[in-house]
Each structure stands twice: as C-alpha cells, then as structure tokens.
Design a protein around this motif. Structure first.
Motif, PDB file in Angstrom:
ATOM      1  N   ILE A 197       0.852  -1.200   0.000  1.00  0.00           N
ATOM      2  CA  ILE A 197       0.000   0.000   0.000  1.00  0.00           C
ATOM      3  C   ILE A 197       0.886   1.248   0.000  1.00  0.00           C
ATOM      4  N   PRO A 200       0.796   7.006   4.043  1.00  0.00           N
ATOM      5  CA  PRO A 200       0.049   8.266   3.942  1.00  0.00           C
ATOM      6  C   PRO A 200       0.940   9.468   3.643  1.00  0.00           C
ATOM      7  N   GLU A 223      -4.783   7.684   9.163  1.00  0.00           N
ATOM      8  CA  GLU A 223      -4.745   7.494   7.700  1.00  0.00           C
ATOM      9  C   GLU A 223      -4.177   6.120   7.345  1.00  0.00           C
ATOM     10  N   ALA A 227      -5.975   2.896   5.431  1.00  0.00           N
ATOM     11  CA  ALA A 227      -5.439   2.260   4.220  1.00  0.00           C
ATOM     12  C   ALA A 227      -5.295   0.736   4.394  1.00  0.00           C
TER      13      ALA A 227
END
Ligand SMILES: Cc1cc2nc3c(=O)[nH]c(=O)nc-3n(C[C@H](O)[C@H](O)[C@H](O)COP(=O)(O)OP(=O)(O)OC[C@H]3O[C@@H](n4cnc5c(N)ncnc54)[C@H](O)[C@@H]3O)c2cc1C
Length: 448
Positions: A197, A200, A223, A227
C-alpha cells in the motif's frame, strides 16, 4: 587583520593541543556498541564514576533482537529451543568460549537488568522463561532469538499458530519485501498473505526513519489504519515493517493495534533499523541521566599506562580534544567493523592497546590460508571469526606471558576470542553478559 586559511587552522590546532581539557574518572568504557552501552549501564547501576567514549553508530545497525544462544555446534547447525541447555553444551565442548568464563546467575542477572532498564525507558522486551523464540527476518527466514521488543511479540504467536496473517508492505520502501517473506514461508505458512500500500502523504522512496517520525502523529496513524482496514478480511494478525515510532513506539503500537482491531507486530527492516535506533536513543539519553559522562563523537587516539594510578587516554576525532585519566578501563571496541581489531597482510591487531590477538599466524602457514576457508558459506565457519582477545577468568586481556597485561583492564563483547557470535546466534547475549562480568570484576577489585 585576516589570517590565511591554513595558518589559521595551524594556530587553531596548536591552541587546541595546548588547551586540551582533562577529566578524571574511575572507569572508562571504550566503545558504544551493544557491549559498551551495557557496560556503562551496569557501571552506573553500581554507582561507579564512569566515562564512556565511542562512536554510537554501530548500535543503529542491530535488529533489536537479543540473541543468547541459538546454534551449537555451528558445523551441524543444531538449533536450541532452550538456550541455557545450549550454553551448557557449548561450554563443555568449547571450554575457551567466553561464556565458559561466566557464572549462570550473573548471566541471568545481566539480561534481567538490561531488559528492566529498557522497559523503564519505554521499550519493554518479551521473553519466555528459559525458551528461545522464533521470529521472521526481513528476508522471510525464521530466526531463533532469546528476547524481542514487545512490538514483535504477536509475530512469535502468529508463526507458532500459522494463523491467517497479513504482511503490510509499502510502495517506495527498500530493504523490506512482503512478497519475499510470503514466497519464502508459503510452504509452511499458507495463510500468510501480503499487500503493498501507499504510506500516507508520501510519494517516491521511503526511509524507515522518516516513516517512524511521521507515524508518531495520531492523524497519520488514522490514515494508515484506513489504508490497511480494506485488506483485513479473514486476517487474524497484521505484520508491518518496524517503523512504528522512534521515541514513543508503545504509544504508536497500541494506538494502531486498537484502530486495526487485530494483534499487530513489527518485523525488523534491513539495517540501519528502527529497533537499533530506538536502543541507541534510549542509551544516549538515559546514561547521562544516570551519571555516565558520554563522549559519542570521540574515539581513543592513544593510551599511556601510569602504574597504580591507572591510564591516561587521549580522545578526540583526528586531534586530541580531551585527556582522560582513569583508574581502569573496559575495552568494548568490537571487531573489524567496530574498529577494535584491524588486519594487515601478516597479522590481526588490537588497535588501541596493541594487545596480543589469538590468531593463526601467517608465518606458520606462509599465507593467510589459516584465516579463511575456500567456500564463503562453509558450514565450519571461518577461523578469523574466532580471532580476538584471550582473557583470564576476570576477563582481563592476557599478554604474551599468559598473565593479564594490566591489572585494571577488562575486555568484553565481540572483541573476545573463541566465539563466533554471528553463527552461534549469541551477539547481544555475549555483549550483555560479558559486560556485566567485566563491570563486576572491576568493582570487586576496586571497591575494597
Ligand atoms: C547488522 C547487525 C545486525 C545484528 N543483529 C543482531 C541480532 O539480531 N541479535 C543479536 O543478538 N545481535 C545482533 N547484532 C549484534 C550486536 O548488536 C552487536 O553488534 C554485537 O554483539 C557486537 O557488539 P560490540 O559492542 O561488541 O561491538 P561493536 O558493535 O562493533 O561496537 C564497537 C564500538 O567500539 C567503538 N570503538 C572502536 N574503536 C574505538 C576507539 N579507538 N575509541 C573509542 N571507541 C572505539 C566503536 O565506535 C563502537 O562504538 C547485530 C549486529 C549487526 C551489525
């Protein structure tokens, strides 16, 4: 009047050399790797007037795992689940190993004092009574170790249960690959999955230190949790690279774990590692508070012996910037990387005192074949890894006569001969327990 640059530098140098400050102490600890930090801590615990000199960079490389004994005999690669049984076997077959010089109760006290100090400074460790733990490395192999930061503990459980587990990986982070971990472990742990991923608010290359700073902000954690949550279907544990805060890892860890509603764990990254930097910060801040005078930008440049009055050391970077008068010293200067040992074409030298080093002399073999083996990964290991300082039972380095070179000089950690800490998986254990024994021996000799 303006002075020409080189003349100015010359004048400054001669001024500095004429005005080098002097300090006095009872004990000088030389080195600020794991061994030097442990020695300074144990000296502070005994209220010894201590100065510590050394470049603290080495500690930042450590994974943060504390190995005591994982493998013996190294030739057979036998892995020990019970480290103390392994140590009993090791000292029987290798009576010159540094562990054979130590008392088991002292070793236990050393490990307990060391981890208690870390816990009191916000970095609790997890151990299981008398058992080694198994944990994932950044390349997906399983490592046997004695103690792990508590932020790693759930990983030990996840491996044991082979539970459904997600390894989170980040775009742009080098030295950590969830894919590689899953590929390496998929045969024995089929329920392990990975997702990559974005971290942030960042793009491009990521560095663990920068991530660890960033995640200390609660908003960033919210954040990050947002995610990760879409990937948690049927996942029981979540593993992340060790980036969960440099200064307040437990706060960061607890908060993220609560947000994900799953047991969370950290996996060490390639060095320099956040776990190592956490240790470095804790020692760097706590030792001065405990009365240790630390000089982490200095190294020992030269030494003189003043009989019963002890040693005189010149410390500095290139030029002496400090003179230290000390009754005694603990040499924790490491091996080749740390700088405690150096090799030329004919011999391996101890770099500060010029102490005799146990080695296979080149004059016996005619070349350096007695230092190496032809195969890089030879299961027997390379003889050079066992070169180092020989000591008496108080850990005082021996001279060529077989007697201690100085009554008040002690050696500890990886500079000691007859051990191969990398292959025996005993790096931190050797550092901590020999540091404890050296401080205790110094104390007994000097507190009468
Ligand atoms: C990449 C890496 C990963 C590791 N992972 C683990 C692990 O998973 N588990 C584990 O148990 N252990 C691990 N270790 C090992 C452990 O952390 C220690 O590095 C090891 O035990 C050796 O420590 P040391 O303090 O004896 O020597 P070093 O760490 O080499 O420290 C030597 C110190 O002496 C100083 N010094 C040298 N010359 C001078 C001089 N002239 N004057 C003043 N100071 C001097 C250096 O600046 C340095 O501070 C790892 C080490 C590394 C490098």
């Amino acid at each position: 009047m303006l002075l020409h640059g080189s003349l100015y530098r010359q004048l400054l140098r001669s001024y500095l050399m004429d005005n080098v400050p002097e300090i006095h102490c009872d004990l000088l600890v030389i080195g600020s790797g794991m061994t030097g930090m442990a020695a300074a801590l144990f000296a502070a615990n005994r209220e010894i007037d201590t100065v510590q000199v050394g470049l603290a960079g080495e500690l930042g490389f450590a994974s943060g795992f504390l190995d005591l004994l994982g493998v013996h005999p190294t030739e057979e690669g036998r892995v020990w689940d019970r480290p103390w049984d392994g140590i009993d076997s090791l000292v029987k077959s290798h009576p010159r190993h540094p562990y054979a010089r130590l008392d088991k109760k002292d070793m236990q006290a050393a490990l307990s004092d060391f981890t208690s100090f870390l816990e009191a400074n916000g970095l609790p460790y997890h151990t299981e009574p008398d058992r080694n733990l198994k944990m994932i490395t950044p390349v997906g192999t399983i490592k046997t170790t004695y103690a792990v930061p508590v932020t790693v503990k759930n990983g030990v459980r996840a491996i044991a249960e082979k539970a459904p587990c997600l390894i989170v990986d980040f775009h742009g982070l080098k030295g950590f690959s969830g894919q590689q971990i899953v590929e390496t472990l998929k045969k024995t742990w089929p329920k392990l999955i990975t997702r990559r991923i974005s971290f942030p608010d960042t793009t491009g290359e990521l560095f663990p230190e920068q991530m660890a700073f960033s995640i200390e902000q609660p908003g960033r954690r919210a954040e990050l949790a947002a995610a990760i949550i879409p990937h948690l279907d049927r996942v029981r544990y979540v593993g992340l690279p060790a980036i969960l805060g440099l200064y307040r890892p437990i706060t960061v860890f607890d908060d993220l774990q609560r947000r994900l509603d799953r047991p969370l764990f950290e996996i060490p990254t390639m060095p320099p590692s956040i776990n190592g930097l956490r240790l470095k910060n804790i020692f760097g801040q706590a030792l001065p508070r405990r009365g240790v005078r630390t000089y982490y930008q200095h190294k020992i440049l030269s030494v003189g012996y003043r009989d019963s009055r002890g040693f005189r050391f010149d410390a500095g970077w290139e030029q002496p910037m400090l003179t230290i008068f000390s009754k005694g010293a603990i040499l924790a200067s490491g091996r080749f990387i740390g700088g405690g040992l150096a090799a030329d074409r004919k011999q391996v030298r101890e770099t500060i005192f010029g102490l005799p080093v146990h080695q296979t002399p080149v004059h016996l073999t005619g070349d350096r074949s007695g230092w190496h083996r032809k195969s890089f990964l030879d299961p027997k290991g390379h003889p050079i890894n066992r070169f180092g300082l020989m000591t008496d039972h108080k850990l005082r380095p021996l001279g060529n006569s077989g007697k201690p070179t100085y009554p008040n000089l002690f050696a500890a950690g990886s500079i000691l001969a007859h051990q191969d800490w990398v292959r025996e998986k005993c790096g931190a254990g050797l550092a901590i327990t020999t540091a404890y024994a050296a401080v205790k021996a110094w104390y007994r000799l000097n507190s009468r």
